[in-house]
Structure formats: structure tokens, C-alpha cells
Design a protein around this motif. Structure first.
Motif, short mmCIF file in Angstrom:
data_model
loop_
_atom_site.label_atom_id
_atom_site.label_comp_id
_atom_site.label_asym_id
_atom_site.label_seq_id
_atom_site.Cartn_x
_atom_site.Cartn_y
_atom_site.Cartn_z
N ASP A 198 1.60 10.37 -2.28
CA ASP A 198 2.21 11.68 -2.08
C ASP A 198 3.74 11.61 -2.10
O ASP A 198 4.40 12.63 -2.29
N GLU B 245 2.92 -2.92 12.02
CA GLU B 245 1.80 -2.12 12.50
C GLU B 245 1.50 -2.40 13.97
O GLU B 245 0.55 -1.83 14.52
N ASN C 149 0.85 -1.18 0.00
CA ASN C 149 0.00 0.00 0.00
C ASN C 149 0.89 1.24 0.00
O ASN C 149 1.32 1.71 1.04
N LEU C 150 1.18 1.75 -1.19
CA LEU C 150 2.12 2.86 -1.33
C LEU C 150 1.44 4.20 -1.09
O LEU C 150 0.25 4.37 -1.33
N ASN C 151 2.25 5.16 -0.64
CA ASN C 151 1.79 6.52 -0.41
C ASN C 151 1.95 7.33 -1.69
O ASN C 151 3.07 7.64 -2.09
N ARG D 276 8.46 3.90 6.40
CA ARG D 276 7.07 3.68 6.82
C ARG D 276 6.12 4.61 6.08
O ARG D 276 5.04 4.19 5.65
N ALA D 277 6.53 5.87 5.89
CA ALA D 277 5.67 6.82 5.18
C ALA D 277 5.44 6.39 3.74
O ALA D 277 4.32 6.51 3.22
N GLU D 278 6.47 5.88 3.09
CA GLU D 278 6.32 5.41 1.71
C GLU D 278 5.35 4.25 1.61
O GLU D 278 4.71 4.04 0.58
N ASN D 279 5.22 3.49 2.70
CA ASN D 279 4.31 2.35 2.74
C ASN D 279 2.99 2.67 3.44
O ASN D 279 2.27 1.77 3.85
N ASN D 280 2.68 3.97 3.55
CA ASN D 280 1.43 4.43 4.15
C ASN D 280 1.25 3.97 5.59
O ASN D 280 0.13 3.67 6.02
#
Length: 340
Positions: A47, A268, A43-45, A182-186
Motif C-alpha cells: 500500500d 519487532e 516484507n514490504l507494504n 516501520r509501515a513501509e516494512n509492514n
């Protein structure tokens, strides 16, 4: 080429970047895979992730890490001709190479290999190209936006500063790289926790001072016992350790090249992180790293962290020395523990 259990082969590479394809007589290192064949999706971000594709490594290019030049065909319009320097040391089958992107001082490329799994990051300006293993030899390449600052790890420990700021800067950078991944993977950012920091720093210092490498301390304490002794009351915790990596980016690349360590980083089930780094020139591996992850007892949902840059380790005790690439190669281990 075979790799020892729980060992990481860390390699820093110099690159010359091109915005136009490089036509090489050699076969492509990265072979495309149809997205319809992918079972384990990420699940990619949107943005942060500019573009991505799925690939596998060309089996005919197995000795590619020994070549002086690599043409990394990340995307059809982006091939990076990579020039490698000579190894700075060889130990236990591990090789480390360093260099820089031609004509680009603020740049960094790092590749790690662990049991045949490759992790690669190339920084250029505000973008980075990342190769990440998904499952059973299938990789994702992604082009991502990165913070407008020097690439992580560009302040190398080899500057030989007898200054606690070296350790603090290294630990902060690991936190920042974790939260970027982590941000890149939402996924939500992890919060810096002083108690986990105390546990992690203490274990890294102990491994460096006593010259050993293990989750279990020489006095028999386990990661769970060290975390509890620091006062962190948890219902879930995990630990990654590593030795021999000379920079935050190198150790993170090593952990991302391991399915178990990457799972801890992208878990998570945890909300908090403490990172400990220590250096001892007389020890076997020189550099020692510990990540302690946790979720405190009674916490159902992790709090939102608006600014990871403010979550910095306190200026307390720590290693007083820093140094260049460690001898003896690079090794990593991970452990998880959950209280029902």
C-alpha cells in the motif's frame, strides 16, 4: 575513503528532479542486482511501496560524495540529477551540504554515510525515493508514498527559535519518520510513551549541558537504569543516541545508515518510543538526540496504533535553544537490553 568507528557523515543535498532518464557519460552509481541473488528479503507494504529494486554501489564511484553533481539512477525511467552546494562545515572528517530541489520549494534530499554504509532519501511531492542497506553491500531502492505534508525536517533548527516548540516538533517528527519506516516494512507503529520520553529527553539535555556523548551518564547510569528510574517497567528496551545532526530527517538518515540503529528502529521486540532532543550552542556537537525504545513487562502483543500523528510529546521541560549544523561532526551509538 575510510570512516571512524561509530561515526556518521551527514550530508544534505540539493536535487533537480527529472521524470525522464538523464544520459550521463559517467557510469551508473547504482548497479542492479538480480532478485534471485538476494538472501535477506524485506516484507514490504504494497500500500506504500510503489516499486523497488536491488542494487549495489559502483565501486568506481567511491569519491561520488565529493562531486558537485550526481546522477542518481534510482529506476530505469527515473534518474535524479543532484546538484550539491559547498559544505557548510568540516570537522573531524565530516562534511555537511545543504540545498534544495531546483524549482521545487517543498522538497528535501538527505544522505548519510556510516562506516561505508549509505542511507539516502529524496522527497518530491507525495513520493520519496529511499536507498536502504540490506546486507553485505546490497541495497534496496524503493519509491514510496509519503504523507501529504512538507518533507520531514524542512523546519530547520537553524531558524534560531528560542522556543520549546522547536524541540517538541523535532521529537514528534522523529516519531513520525520512525513509524513511516516501520509501515513501509509492514511493521506496526510504535506508541509514544511519556516515561520513555522523560528518560530520552533527560539524557539529551544532560549530554548537551555537560558536553559529553555516551550511553553512560557522567554519574555512571546506564540506559537501562535511566529508563527504570523514569518508572518504565520493561522486559525489553533499546537506545539510539546521536550528536551533530541539525534536523529530524538528518538524524534518522544517520541511524538508518547503521545496521545496529536500523535494527532498533525496525525491531519487532518493542512497542513504545520516547524521543529526546536538546541543543546547546556552547557544546561540542550542538545537537543531541536520544531514542528510548521499550516493551513493558507483561505485554505480549503490541497494541495497534491507528493514528501516529496523535502521539505527540507533551509540552514539558526541554531545551530552550536551537541552532544550525553542529560542529564536530555527527556520531551515533546504539545499545540493547532485554530481561529474560
Amino acid at each position: 575513503m575510510s570512516y571512524l568507528q561509530k561515526s556518521v557523515f551527514c550530508l544534505c543535498i540539493a536535487t533537480i528532479l527529472s521524470t525522464t532518464p538523464v544520459h550521463s557519460a559517467e557510469p551508473d552509481l547504482l548497479e542492479p542486482i538480480s532478485e534471485s541473488r538476494i538472501q535477506k528479503r524485506t516484507n514490504l507494504n504494497p500500500d506504500l511501496v510503489v516499486q523497488y529494486r536491488y542494487v549495489k554501489l559502483n565501486p568506481d564511484m567511491a569519491p561520488w560524495l565529493d562531486d558537485e553533481r550526481l546522477d542518481l539512477n534510482f529506476f530505469p525511467d527515473t534518474t535524479l540529477p543532484v546538484i550539491l552546494t559547498a559544505p557548510i562545515h568540516l570537522a573531524n572528517g565530516s562534511r555537511v551540504r545543504t540545498g534544495k530541489i531546483a524549482n521545487e520549494d517543498v522538497s528535501l534530499a538527505t544522505v548519510a554515510v556510516n562506516n561505508g554504509i549509505v542511507s539516502l532519501t529524496v522527497f518530491r511531492g507525495e513520493y520519496a525515493y529511499k536507498l536502504r542497506h540490506l546486507d553485505h553491500g546490497i541495497y534496496m531502492i524503493r519509491e514510496v508514498l509519503v504523507p501529504e505534508e512538507d518533507p520531514p525536517g524542512t523546519v530547520r533548527a537553524s531558524q534560531h527559535r528560542s522556543d520549546r516548540a522547536v524541540s517538541i516538533s523535532a521529537e514528534t517528527q522523529v516519531l513520525e519518520i520512525v513509524n513511516q519506516e516501520r509501515a513501509e516494512n509492514n511493521l506496526g507503529a510504535l506508541a509514544w510513551n511519556d516515561l520513555l520520553f522523560e528518560s530520552a529527553r533527560g539524557h539529551s539535555v544532560d549530554m548537551a549541558d555537560q558536553d559529553y556523548f555516551s550511553h553512560e551518564s557522567l554519574d555512571g547510569r546506564t540506559p537501562a537504569q535511566r529508563v527504570a528510574a523514569a518508572g518504565y517497567d520493561y522486559n525489553s528496551m533499546a537506545e539510539n543516541i546521536a550528536a551533530g545532526h541539525g534536523t529530524p530527517q538528518a538524524v534518522m538518515e544517520g541511524w538508518m545508515a547503521s545496521d545496529g540503529h536500523r535494527a532498533n528502529i525496525l525491531s519487532e521486540d518493542v512497542c513504545d518510543l520516547g524521543v529526546g532532543y536538546a541543543y546547546d550552542a556552547q557544546s561540542t556537537y550542538g545537537h543531541y538526540w536520544t531514542q528510548n525504545f521499550g516493551r513493558q513487562a507483561g505485554v505480549a502483543d503490541c497494541p495497534i496504533i491507528p493514528d501516529t500523528g496523535s502521539n505527540s510529546p507533551p509540552d514539558t521541560t526541554g531545551s530552550d535553544e536551537s541552532g544550525g549544523g553542529g560542529s564536530g561532526g555527527c556520531f551515533i551509538e546504539s545499545i540493547q537490553h532485554t530481561i529474560p
